[in-house]
Design a protein around this motif. Structure first.
Motif, PDB file in Angstrom:
ATOM      1  N   LYS A 696       0.836  -1.200   0.000  1.00  0.00           N
ATOM      2  CA  LYS A 696       0.000   0.000   0.000  1.00  0.00           C
ATOM      3  C   LYS A 696       0.868   1.246   0.000  1.00  0.00           C
ATOM      4  CE  LYS A 696      -3.690   2.362   2.537  1.00  0.00           C
ATOM      5  NZ  LYS A 696      -4.510   2.354   3.777  1.00  0.00           N
ATOM      6  N   ILE A 697       0.521   2.193  -0.843  1.00  0.00           N
ATOM      7  CA  ILE A 697       1.245   3.460  -0.885  1.00  0.00           C
ATOM      8  C   ILE A 697       0.257   4.614  -0.769  1.00  0.00           C
ATOM      9  CG2 ILE A 697       3.118   2.539  -2.318  1.00  0.00           C
ATOM     10  CD1 ILE A 697       1.774   4.107  -4.667  1.00  0.00           C
ATOM     11  N   ASP A 720      10.171  13.748   1.843  1.00  0.00           N
ATOM     12  CA  ASP A 720       9.450  13.835   3.120  1.00  0.00           C
ATOM     13  C   ASP A 720       8.008  13.437   2.868  1.00  0.00           C
ATOM     14  OD1 ASP A 720       8.612  14.298   5.669  1.00  0.00           O
ATOM     15  OD2 ASP A 720       9.042  16.444   5.675  1.00  0.00           O
ATOM     16  N   ASN A 721       7.578  12.371   3.575  1.00  0.00           N
ATOM     17  CA  ASN A 721       6.220  11.875   3.404  1.00  0.00           C
ATOM     18  C   ASN A 721       5.849  11.114   4.678  1.00  0.00           C
ATOM     19  OD1 ASN A 721       3.762  11.002   2.455  1.00  0.00           O
ATOM     20  ND2 ASN A 721       4.600   9.574   0.918  1.00  0.00           N
ATOM     21  N   SER A 722       4.716  11.387   5.239  1.00  0.00           N
ATOM     22  CA  SER A 722       4.318  10.746   6.497  1.00  0.00           C
ATOM     23  C   SER A 722       3.907   9.291   6.299  1.00  0.00           C
ATOM     24  CB  SER A 722       3.150  11.524   7.138  1.00  0.00           C
ATOM     25  OG  SER A 722       2.028  11.522   6.277  1.00  0.00           O
ATOM     26  N   GLU A 723       3.699   8.890   5.045  1.00  0.00           N
ATOM     27  CA  GLU A 723       3.263   7.530   4.738  1.00  0.00           C
ATOM     28  C   GLU A 723       4.296   6.831   3.859  1.00  0.00           C
ATOM     29  OE1 GLU A 723       0.511   6.367   6.009  1.00  0.00           O
ATOM     30  OE2 GLU A 723      -0.386   8.250   6.722  1.00  0.00           O
ATOM     31  N   ASN A 724       4.207   5.497   3.815  1.00  0.00           N
ATOM     32  CA  ASN A 724       5.006   4.763   2.823  1.00  0.00           C
ATOM     33  C   ASN A 724       4.522   5.174   1.438  1.00  0.00           C
ATOM     34  OD1 ASN A 724       6.503   3.337   4.732  1.00  0.00           O
ATOM     35  ND2 ASN A 724       4.963   1.688   4.847  1.00  0.00           N
ATOM     36  N   GLY A 725       5.445   5.601   0.609  1.00  0.00           N
ATOM     37  CA  GLY A 725       5.012   6.154  -0.671  1.00  0.00           C
ATOM     38  C   GLY A 725       5.810   5.621  -1.850  1.00  0.00           C
ATOM     39  N   ILE A 749      15.478   0.322  -8.515  1.00  0.00           N
ATOM     40  CA  ILE A 749      14.876   1.298  -9.424  1.00  0.00           C
ATOM     41  C   ILE A 749      13.889   0.571 -10.320  1.00  0.00           C
ATOM     42  CG2 ILE A 749      15.317   3.031 -11.201  1.00  0.00           C
ATOM     43  CD1 ILE A 749      18.221   3.142 -10.216  1.00  0.00           C
ATOM     44  N   LEU A 750      12.669   1.059 -10.360  1.00  0.00           N
ATOM     45  CA  LEU A 750      11.635   0.462 -11.199  1.00  0.00           C
ATOM     46  C   LEU A 750      11.383   1.339 -12.420  1.00  0.00           C
ATOM     47  CD1 LEU A 750       9.162  -0.633  -8.392  1.00  0.00           C
ATOM     48  CD2 LEU A 750      10.717  -2.091  -9.688  1.00  0.00           C
ATOM     49  N   GLN A 760      10.225   2.902  -4.417  1.00  0.00           N
ATOM     50  CA  GLN A 760       9.377   2.766  -3.236  1.00  0.00           C
ATOM     51  C   GLN A 760      10.136   3.415  -2.081  1.00  0.00           C
ATOM     52  OE1 GLN A 760       8.249  -1.231  -2.319  1.00  0.00           O
ATOM     53  NE2 GLN A 760       6.601  -0.595  -0.940  1.00  0.00           N
ATOM     54  N   ILE A 761       9.503   4.416  -1.450  1.00  0.00           N
ATOM     55  CA  ILE A 761      10.183   5.218  -0.434  1.00  0.00           C
ATOM     56  C   ILE A 761       9.430   5.079   0.895  1.00  0.00           C
ATOM     57  CG2 ILE A 761      10.998   7.531   0.185  1.00  0.00           C
ATOM     58  CD1 ILE A 761      10.843   8.210  -2.838  1.00  0.00           C
TER      59      ILE A 761
END
Length: 813
Positions: A696-697, A720-725, A749-750, A760-761
């Protein structure tokens, strides 16, 4: 002292080649350089690479200034341990393009030496080869790599002949070094074509030695040639490996898409269409340009002069004489089958005459191998005009369908005919008087007969071509009538010209038979006439006016326009799309980072994105490519910089990643993709497990990915992202060489959105880096170093053995 005297003729010849090359291109003496259209485009493509090299004293191996981003492997990248390149640089010590002309001369001279031709004859033969019109015109337009490759081919052939002639040491060394130099010239189409010639020559020697049952010599020859080839390939390992790697991602490789840009199912799976491969197909009758230069009008921009019908016509339209004189300098007189011709491929009427003479008088049967190669190259140059043969080679000959402009295979005959010509001259000089009269008359009858048939059959032609429809629309029917009149006049005058040179050459040889001329005088006079014939024609197409100042070469696109200056004021990271240049101009690459460019092997996926999306005005695709400015000319022709406020920027988080199975589905998904909020990823271009493990992103309203530091081969971001993104980066995806890290830990790298990179960050603040560290360069450089060392050892051992043998002979004497 005697040894020096032995080498004196060769030293004189080399000195003569240097002097003639510089005199022919004499503007180089004042520091000027030739303005070459293709090199101007290359300058634009390589600008970022060269700037990086000058600033950091290292190679980036990647540039973002063209096609959104691509490796510099085909843009003049410099590799470690490329010592064969250093040897090439030493041989090309003259100013360009005199350096290539000198190489033409030198290589061909060595070839004739391998055939035991006397130095004076070889000297003129080398000049005849070098002044072949096609070889000169490719220097004029900037096909430097092609010229470079052609120049070394005679040396390779010389090495092969030396070896099969049992001169193993010099043959092995020449083959090894010449093959190494040929490969590093980096024009694989020319190298590939000449493999056909090598096949004829090697096949001839196999036949000869099998017939004589001299298998020991045959095995020894193949061992020497094989070792030389392996070491030559090894010395060029980095370039070969890098080219092979990039080829899979270029327009020279087959596409994964099964439908064309119009949505129709593809019928041709080849990377290049049949029409594209055969676009430049030589006309069958047009082959006679080889012996009568302007038979089919010369070029698309011929100078007709003030004696022409066109000049009189233009002046009759109340155009001032000075303006009329300028207008007739660039008339479309060419009426052959090819779309554009810069000059006729003229090999010389005297060369052709002497080559025919060789078929009667030369005793060595290698002439048949050369004649076979000539015939094949001529037939293949017809392309779609001889579709039976062309189709067979495209369908069944490995790699033949990877090259376009099939007419350029005539370089084989442009090499072989001068060889036969000098063999013919040499044989004539050395043949008994009673045996040379009939062959001389037969040769005159054949060549003169062809010209007379052309003279009498001028009514067979209408002097028109496909392009004439366009000219008629632009300039009117009266213009076309006058143009055809000038074409007809050129047709007749070029036949007269060839007949004149033929008669003079025949006369010189005839007077030699009558003992009016000595052997030296005969060779000198025939050589002068042969070279003068070619020199005069070649000089029509590459002139002193084509040379400009060095500063103009360094800035081939002139000063930046107001639109360029406006864009250059923007210090952010973005790309530019030049609408006028489309995908076939490197002008914008010279000043900016561009999604366009100029190259024979463009990045395949970028070309497809252009054809399937950008050409259909899909601005979402421009947004994802971070195209912030669009260059476009207005109605007055002035270039404007239109700002795109919706460009996505360097990188961004998306809310959704849509997975598809095939390349077709991925391309179609781009039709309606909201690129700033969603991405598409295909199982066809990514590891299935990597896609399935995305999970989930999401992104919050303040999530960012910001570019902090830019180099073409090293990019640093903060996220900077509060969620897995999932982050999308507006950088071109290239499977090999790029490595990504998140806080120092390697990340996968995709390939997303068909051409871009995705990562995926994890949630939180992170440092992200992309580095281009191609393994192919490291591996290839190691192989190149080892191969070069083995080359030196082989040369050293060969010289040691040769000296040892000479000392033994001296002791016996």
């Amino acid at each position: 002292m005697k040894k020096l005297e032995k080498f004196a003729p060769h030293l004189y010849a080399i000195f003569g080649f240097i002097v003639i090359a510089i005199i022919y291109f004499y503007p180089v003496l004042s520091g000027k350089q030739i303005m070459q259209s293709d090199i101007a485009q290359y300058t634009g493509m390589a600008k970022e690479q060269n700037d990086f090299r000058n600033e950091f004293h290292q190679e980036p191996y990647w540039t973002n200034s063209a096609f959104g981003g691509m490796p510099t492997y085909q843009l003049g990248a410099k590799y470690p341990h490329n010592y064969i390149k250093s040897l090439d640089s030493a041989l090309r010590f003259l100013p360009r393009p005199a350096d290539y002309l000198f190489l033409y001369f030198l290589g061909f001279y060595i070839l004739l030496m391998s055939l035991r031709v006397k130095p004076l004859q070889a000297f003129f033969g080398a000049l005849a080869f070098g002044f072949s019109t096609y070889l000169i015109i490719i220097l004029g337009v900037g096909h430097n790599a092609k010229a470079h490759a052609i120049a070394y081919i005679p040396m390779v052939l010389a090495g092969i002949i030396f070896v099969f002639s049992k001169r193993y040491l010099i043959g092995g060394i020449v083959t090894m070094l010449a093959a190494g130099l040929e490969i590093q010239a980096n024009h694989f189409q020319m190298t590939y074509y000449f493999l056909f010639l090598f096949a004829f020559v090697i096949g001839f020697y196999i036949y000869e030695f099998v017939k004589e049952k001299d298998f020991k010599h045959l095995y020894k020859s193949f061992a020497i040639l094989g070792l030389g080839a392996v070491l030559a390939i090894g010395a060029n390992a980095t370039n070969l490996l890098a080219t092979a790697e990039y080829a899979k991602y270029s327009t020279r490789s087959n596409s994964n898409l099964t439908f064309d840009e119009n949505g129709k199912k593809k019928t041709d799976t080849n990377a290049m269409s049949y029409d594209y491969i055969t676009q430049y197909s030589y006309g069958v009758a047009e082959s006679l340009n080889l012996i009568a230069p302007k038979l089919f009008g010369g070029s698309n921009a011929e100078d007709l002069g003030d004696k022409s019908s066109m000049y009189q016509f233009i002046v009759g339209q109340n155009v001032p004489e000075t303006e009329a004189r300028d207008l007739v300098k660039h008339m479309p007189t060419y009426w052959g089958d090819q779309p554009i011709v810069a000059a006729p491929a003229y090999i010389g009427i005297v060369v052709f005459f002497l080559a025919i003479l060789a078929m009667f008088l030369e005793k060595r049967k290698i002439k048949y191998a050369l004649a076979g190669a000539i015939a094949l190259s001529l037939l293949l140059s017809y392309g779609k005009n001889l579709s039976v043969l062309t189709d067979f080679f495209i369908d069944y000959m490995p790699m033949y369908n990877k090259f376009r402009a099939v007419s350029s295979i005539q370089v084989i005959l442009e090499l072989c005919l001068p060889v036969l010509a000098i063999l013919g001259l040499s044989a004539y000089i050395n043949t008994e008087e009673a045996e040379r009269k009939k062959p001389l008359l037969y040769s005159l009858g054949i060549v003169g007969g062809i010209l007379i048939v052309l003279f009498l059959g001028n009514g067979m032609f209408d002097f028109t071509c496909e392009n004439d429809k366009m000219y008629a629309q632009q300039y009117g029917p009266e213009f076309m009538k006058v143009l055809k009149e000038d074409r007809a006049n050129m047709y007749m005058s070029t036949i007269y010209r060839s007949l004149g040179f033929l008669v003079v050459a025949f006369g010189i040889l005839y007077f030699y038979t009558k003992k009016t001329f000595s052997q030296f005088t005969t060779v000198l006079l025939v050589g002068i006439v042969m070279v003068l014939d070619l020199f005069i024609v070649a000089k029509n197409y590459v002139k002193a006016d084509d040379f400009v100042s060095k500063s103009q070469i360094e800035r081939p696109f002139g000063e930046p326009t107001e639109a360029d200056l406006r864009i250059l004021e923007d210090s952010t990271h973005f790309r530019v799309f030049d609408v006028d240049g489309n995908m076939n101009s490197a002008r914008s690459s010279f000043y900016h980072q561009s999604i366009g460019g100029y190259h024979a092997a463009k990045p395949k996926k970028m070309q497809e994105v252009f054809d399937y999306q950008i050409a259909k005005n899909n601005f979402e695709v421009l947004n994802m490519l971070n195209v912030k400015y669009i260059l476009k000319s207005n109605e007055e022709g002035n270039q404007q910089a239109l700002e795109n406020p919706n460009a996505n920027g360097s990188a961004w988080f998306v809310s959704r990643v849509k997975d598809v199975m095939t390349a077709d589905q991925e391309m179609k998904a781009l039709d309606k993709l909201k690129t700033n909020d969603e991405a598409v990823i295909s199982f066809a271009s990514n590891d299935a497990m990597s896609i399935k493990s995305l999970g989930k992103i999401s992104k919050d309203s303040t999530s960012i990915i910001e570019l902090m530091s830019y180099k073409p081969n090293h990019l640093k971001y903060v996220s900077d992202n509060s969620e897995n993104g999932f982050g999308v980066f507006s950088e071109m995806y290239y499977e090999k060489g790029w490595k990504a890290t998140i806080d120092g830990k390697e990340a996968e790298i995709l390939n997303v959105n068909y051409v871009l990179r995705g990562l995926q960050i994890p949630a939180g603040k992170h440092k992200i880096e992309f580095k281009f560290e191609p393994d192919v360069v490291k591996t290839g450089s190691t192989i190149a170093l080892i191969s070069t060392l083995l080359m030196l050892i082989a040369i050293g051992l060969g010289i040691f053995y040769w000296r040892k043998q000479n000392n033994k002979l001296a002791e016996i004497k």
